[in-house]
Design a protein around this motif. Structure first.
Motif, PDB file in Angstrom:
ATOM      1  N   TYR A 241       7.170  -5.898  -2.235  1.00 24.00           N
ATOM      2  CA  TYR A 241       6.598  -4.947  -1.215  1.00 24.00           C
ATOM      3  C   TYR A 241       4.976  -5.189  -1.569  1.00 24.00           C
ATOM      4  O   TYR A 241       4.189  -4.807  -0.815  1.00 24.00           O
TER       5      TYR A 241
ATOM      6  N   SER B 169       4.045  -8.119   0.409  1.00 20.44           N
ATOM      7  CA  SER B 169       4.090  -7.674   1.788  1.00 20.44           C
ATOM      8  C   SER B 169       2.997  -6.729   2.284  1.00 20.44           C
ATOM      9  O   SER B 169       2.270  -7.077   3.160  1.00 20.44           O
TER      10      SER B 169
ATOM     11  N   SER C 116       6.622  -1.355   4.407  1.00 22.26           N
ATOM     12  CA  SER C 116       6.266  -2.074   3.056  1.00 22.26           C
ATOM     13  C   SER C 116       5.640  -1.208   2.138  1.00 22.26           C
ATOM     14  O   SER C 116       5.951  -0.978   0.894  1.00 22.26           O
TER      15      SER C 116
ATOM     16  N   ARG D 294       8.070   1.617   0.968  1.00 18.94           N
ATOM     17  CA  ARG D 294       8.969   0.837   0.162  1.00 18.94           C
ATOM     18  C   ARG D 294       8.507   0.880  -1.345  1.00 18.94           C
ATOM     19  O   ARG D 294       9.045   1.137  -2.356  1.00 18.94           O
TER      20      ARG D 294
ATOM     21  N   TYR E  75       8.801 -11.454   3.275  1.00 10.36           N
ATOM     22  CA  TYR E  75       7.926 -10.598   4.145  1.00 10.36           C
ATOM     23  C   TYR E  75       6.826 -11.319   4.704  1.00 10.36           C
ATOM     24  O   TYR E  75       6.016 -11.021   5.582  1.00 10.36           O
TER      25      TYR E  75
END
Ligand SMILES: NC(=O)c1ccc[n+]([C@@H]2O[C@H](COP(=O)([O-])OP(=O)(O)OC[C@H]3O[C@@H](n4cnc5c(N)ncnc54)[C@H](OP(=O)(O)O)[C@@H]3O)[C@@H](O)[C@H]2O)c1
Length: 318
Positions: A80, A83, A140, A143, A170
């Motif tokens: 993440y 991302s 993202s 998360r 991602y």
């Protein structure tokens, strides 16, 4: 809304080929798991590659060679971080192009062309891709927040191949969204020259479903983390317990179901017709169905009192 006829359904560009291959691989893997164990030769390396986290416990004993490839599952946060940074950059480039007329950088435009960017054919809305990229970035970010401040990770592990896949995943998803922006050379093509004039009913519907699915996924992750805390919110253990509440009353892995619905909400935002995105949704469906099936098996084998009516992934069905 553009129609199926207006899309080049037959064109299997590199991105579509990639998502199709991934979807087919996970479908095949899921089907192999559904075959009774006695009929297939057990392969510890294969099981080690498809299982992660708690479901590794339900697999055949892991040879020491497998453990050499273990990466902590708490490293999910790395996916993440990448991302948020990468898709944040793509969003910035798109915003710059949409509102200030700046062309995409040469290398990015070149990359999108190789992957199969959408040249304007009539009907594609730049606003749809813009909203989906915003949703992907927000997803993202949430998360990442959950990884740092909500989830309580145990010492569970993932395979290094899964870790590497997560790192590029991602990046690929963001490029897939950006490749759906209608282009005119290196510039974004905006029908009517005014982005707001492109607003349609399916944008509202997609947005509502995105918020609804995201809220449920967040709630499920809170329920999971509370299983490891006492009433004062202090972490007291890192075991796996039976979760209850919200969508857990229907399925074992509602967070995976919510993930699927988040991607479907993006397909709706694309106006229902985007074939490339439906291939991404198909991949997410089979990858999350596989993970949910393995989790369900884990729960059933570990807890005798596991609720009988609960399905793995899709309420009342599977
Ligand atoms: N788009 C994709 O391709 C993709 C791929 C993978 C995941 N995801 C998404 O990423 C999110 C997280 O995935 P995940 O596989 O990590 O979910 P998960 O296995 O349900 O784990 C989520 C968190 O809950 C903990 N946990 C899980 N089961 C528990 C239980 N029975 N009792 C107590 N704690 C428990 C986990 O800890 P430990 O595991 O550390 O024990 C982890 O901290 C999901 O929403 C999923 O949809 C998306």
């Amino acid at each position: 809304m553009a129609t199926w006829a207006g899309t080049e359904v037959s064109a299997l560009n590199p991105l579509r080929a990639l998502w199709l291959t991934l979807a087919a691989t996970f479908l095949l893997t899921l089907l192999l798991q559904l075959v009774p164990p006695g009929l297939l030769p057990g392969c510890a390396f294969f099981q080690d590659l498809i299982r992660y986290g708690k479901t590794k416990e339900g697999a055949p004993p892991r040879p020491a060679a497998c453990r050499a490839f273990d990466v902590p599952k708490r490293y999910f946060s790395h996916f993440y971080i990448i991302s948020v940074l990468w898709n944040g950059f793509l969003l910035w480039s798109l915003t710059h192009s949409l509102f200030m007329g700046a062309p995409f950088p040469n290398w990015l435009h070149g990359l999108l062309r190789i992957l199969g960017t959408a040249q304007f054919r009539g009907g594609e809305l730049a606003l749809s891709a813009f909203l989906v990229l915003v949703f992907l970035w927000l997803h993202s970010l949430r998360r990442l927040f959950e990884c740092f401040y909500v989830s309580v990770f145990s010492n569970a592990v993932i395979h290094v191949v899964q870790y590497c896949f997560g790192l590029v995943y991602y990046i690929l998803v963001g490029l897939t969204v950006l490749s759906q922006v209608p282009m005119d050379g290196r510039n974004v093509y905006v029908i009517g020259k005014n982005l707001l004039m492109q607003a349609r009913w399916f944008h509202i519907l997609g947005m509502m479903m995105f918020i609804w699915s995201s809220a449920h996924q967040y709630k499920c992750h809170v329920i999971l983390s509370n299983l490891r805390k006492n009433k004062a919110g202090v972490v007291i253990h890192c075991n796996h317990r039976i979760p209850f509440g919200d969508w857990f009353e229907y399925v074992s892995s509602p967070n995976y179901l919510a993930e699927l619905m988040i991607y479907i909400s993006m397909a709706i935002t694309f106006g229902f017709y985007n074939l490339t995105w439906w291939l991404v949704v198909t991949y997410v469906f089979f990858s999350q169905a596989l993970a949910a099936f393995l989790s369900h098996e884990f729960y059933k084998s570990k807890f005798i009192s596991y609720p009988k009516h609960r399905k793995a992934f899709l309420p009342f069905l599977f």
